[in-house]
Design an enzyme around this catalytic site. Structure first.
Site: not given
Length: 238
Positions: A123, A191
């Site tokens: 990811k 983030k």
């Protein structure tokens, strides 16, 4: 939301009724009803659902079939939703959420990257790549506008050549319309970039382009308070 180790998963699993966790005080209320002693299946029928980060694949079961089974599990056996009615509702809600394209391609291919943590690294690799396409698209639009080019035409031209990418094809037209609704929140993207750079540091890697992307999104999110805009709002820095 929060950093690793703050108890997000523990809290979610406790609410869902995971027997590994024992509540020593307090209560859990759903619509003013205590669920603390309620079996997991009853909690699910009340509308609670825990989505796993790395769900197991059931070969042959599509996302649509899974959703229909979940709906019918909460309905009386003499009032199950038919396939046609379900597909109508699904189509309507996918349009409402602007998720039709994503839903139709989601999980069309399964890739296994290794043991625990490998999926998270995959990811982060994706987000590092997206960071490059988002900053590249943004600077391209800034440059093209300053050069007096037709922005719609330049987007169409680039998207048909070697510069073709998801960010340009999806977010370029939205930017031209002044549409900054999130396909992915800028604050969530920031983030992820922070996590990616933290992991890169552990591996003694320097990723200057990703660091610059993080710096730009920090201005957008932290300084300009635009974290609830989509990632395409990066253009607002110019």
């Amino acid at each position: 939301m929060g950093p690793n180790g703050t108890g997000k998963s523990t809290l979610s699993e406790t609410i869902m009724g995971n027997p590994r966790y024992h509540i020593t005080e307090g209560d859990i209320l759903l619509n003013d009803e205590s669920i603390i002693n309620m079996p997991v299946d009853e909690r699910a029928r009340k509308g609670l659902f825990l989505a796993m980060q790395y769900p197991a694949e059931v070969p042959g079961v599509t996302n649509a079939e899974f959703l229909r089974a979940a709906i019918n599990a909460r309905r009386p056996k003499n009032n199950l939703i038919s396939i046609m009615d379900f597909l109508k509702e699904l189509d309507k809600n996918l349009d409402l959420l602007d998720m039709k394209d994503i839903f139709m391609t989601f999980s069309s291919k399964l890739n296994y990257f290794g043991s625990y943590g490998s999926g998270q690294h995959a990811k982060m690799a994706n987000q590092i790549m997206i960071a490059g396409t988002m900053t590249g698209m943004t600077e391209m639009l800034v440059y093209a506008k300053a050069a007096g080019l037709n922005l719609k035409q330049i987007c169409q031209t680039l998207q048909s050549g070697a510069a073709e990418n998801f960010s340009l094809g999806t977010y370029g037209p939205r930017i031209l319309k002044g549409d900054y609704t999130p396909g992915f929140f800028a604050k969530h993207f920031l983030k992820d970039l922070r996590i990616a750079l933290e992991e890169a540091e552990k591996m003694n890697l320097d990723l200057p382009a990703t660091r610059e992307a993080k710096r730009l999104y920090e201005i957008l999110v932290d300084d300009q308070k635009l974290g609830d805009d989509g990632t395409q709002a990066l253009i607002k820095l110019w």
